[in-house]
Design an enzyme around this catalytic site. Structure first.
Site, PDB file in Angstrom:
ATOM      1  N   ASN A  37       1.017   8.326  -2.980  1.00 11.58           N
ATOM      2  CA  ASN A  37       1.939   8.523  -1.882  1.00 11.58           C
ATOM      3  C   ASN A  37       1.083   7.722  -0.587  1.00 11.58           C
ATOM      4  OD1 ASN A  37       4.365   8.731  -0.874  1.00 11.58           O
ATOM      5  ND2 ASN A  37       3.668  10.719   0.167  1.00 11.58           N
ATOM      6  N   SER A  89       8.777   1.023  -1.578  1.00 17.64           N
ATOM      7  CA  SER A  89       9.781   1.191  -0.349  1.00 17.64           C
ATOM      8  C   SER A  89      10.908   0.102  -0.708  1.00 17.64           C
ATOM      9  CB  SER A  89       8.824   0.421   0.900  1.00 17.64           C
ATOM     10  OG  SER A  89       9.854   0.344   2.095  1.00 17.64           O
ATOM     11  N   TYR A 102       2.589  -5.517   3.620  1.00 15.70           N
ATOM     12  CA  TYR A 102       3.418  -4.169   3.305  1.00 15.70           C
ATOM     13  C   TYR A 102       4.419  -4.620   1.943  1.00 15.70           C
ATOM     14  CZ  TYR A 102       5.683   0.113   3.508  1.00 15.70           C
ATOM     15  OH  TYR A 102       5.985   1.495   3.458  1.00 15.70           O
ATOM     16  N   ALA A 104       4.449  -7.232   0.000  1.00 11.16           N
ATOM     17  CA  ALA A 104       3.467  -7.610  -1.129  1.00 11.16           C
ATOM     18  C   ALA A 104       3.092  -6.301  -2.035  1.00 11.16           C
ATOM     19  CB  ALA A 104       2.528  -8.524  -0.662  1.00 11.16           C
ATOM     20  N   LYS A 106       4.137  -3.015  -1.709  1.00 12.37           N
ATOM     21  CA  LYS A 106       5.329  -2.250  -2.342  1.00 12.37           C
ATOM     22  C   LYS A 106       5.852  -2.987  -3.738  1.00 12.37           C
ATOM     23  CE  LYS A 106       4.233   1.142   0.240  1.00 12.37           C
ATOM     24  NZ  LYS A 106       3.659   2.364  -0.237  1.00 12.37           N
ATOM     25  N   ILE A 135      13.203   6.500   6.825  1.00 12.96           N
ATOM     26  CA  ILE A 135      12.899   8.049   6.789  1.00 12.96           C
ATOM     27  C   ILE A 135      12.199   8.208   8.040  1.00 12.96           C
ATOM     28  CG2 ILE A 135      11.782   9.897   5.552  1.00 12.96           C
ATOM     29  CD1 ILE A 135      13.723   8.403   4.027  1.00 12.96           C
TER      30      ILE A 135
END
Length: 194
Positions: A37, A89, A102, A104, A106, A135
């Site tokens: 995470n 994501s 980001y 790429a 995820k 979120i």
């Protein structure tokens, strides 16, 4: 009443990850669940994105998942069981402006999740990913209110998710109730990716 073992680890580095996983296994006698995470953002349009920004995000969000997953899977194979849960994501499905690095990372996490589910299933290991949408977290707290409202309006449920919504998805996927679920990506996004 829960025993916790905090270990400061930089997941970009093989030796630190291996040491942390070995300490956990030694202390608890097994590794039953790994939740990958950790994540960072360094948003920039392609025109302005620097190589060090690209590498920094890939090294944490993708390489870190690989290193932790590999180290935990070695122990889980010996046990004959385990669950690996990876943070992706919803932007991995459709991209997002200014997030080349980001997205790429995820998207790569989703690919690794599917490969690992195929490779590790015979060893009794389930592998899944969770793809959160909008979120409310510390990371999003600094966003301008106008942007927060605009993004919330894009969600069919007309609200942002809470950290508990994501935690509940992880809890379910780690549980015996999900014992026949592997290789999937669970969107926790209020329907934003439909």
């Amino acid at each position: 009443g829960v025993k916790v073992l905090p270990i400061k680890t930089d997941i970009r580095f093989d030796d630190q990850v291996e040491t942390a996983i070995e300490k956990v296994n030694h202390e608890f006698g097994s590794i039953d669940i790994l939740v990958n995470n950790a994540g960072v953002l360094m948003d920039s349009t392609l025109k302005k994105l620097e190589s060090d920004q690209f590498d920094a995000v890939i090294n944490v969000n993708l390489r870190g998942v690989y290193l932790c997953g590999k180290a935990a899977a070695d122990i889980m194979r010996e046990q004959g069981s385990g669950v690996i849960l990876n943070a992706s994501s919803v932007v991995a499905h459709n991209g997002n402006f200014g997030q080349t690095n980001y997205v790429a990372s995820k998207t790569g996490v989703i690919g690794m999740t599917k490969v690992w589910a195929r490779e590790l299933g015979k060893d009794g290991i389930r592998v899944n990913a969770v793809a959160p949408g909008f979120i409310q977290t510390d990371m999003t707290a600094g966003m301008p209110e106008k942007i927060v409202q605009m993004m919330g309006e894009k969600v069919p449920l007309k609200r942002w998710g809470q950290p508990e919504d994501v935690a509940n998805a992880y809890t379910f996927l780690a549980s015996d109730e999900a014992s026949y679920i592997s290789g999937t990506v669970l969107n926790v996004d209020g329907g934003v990716v439909i």
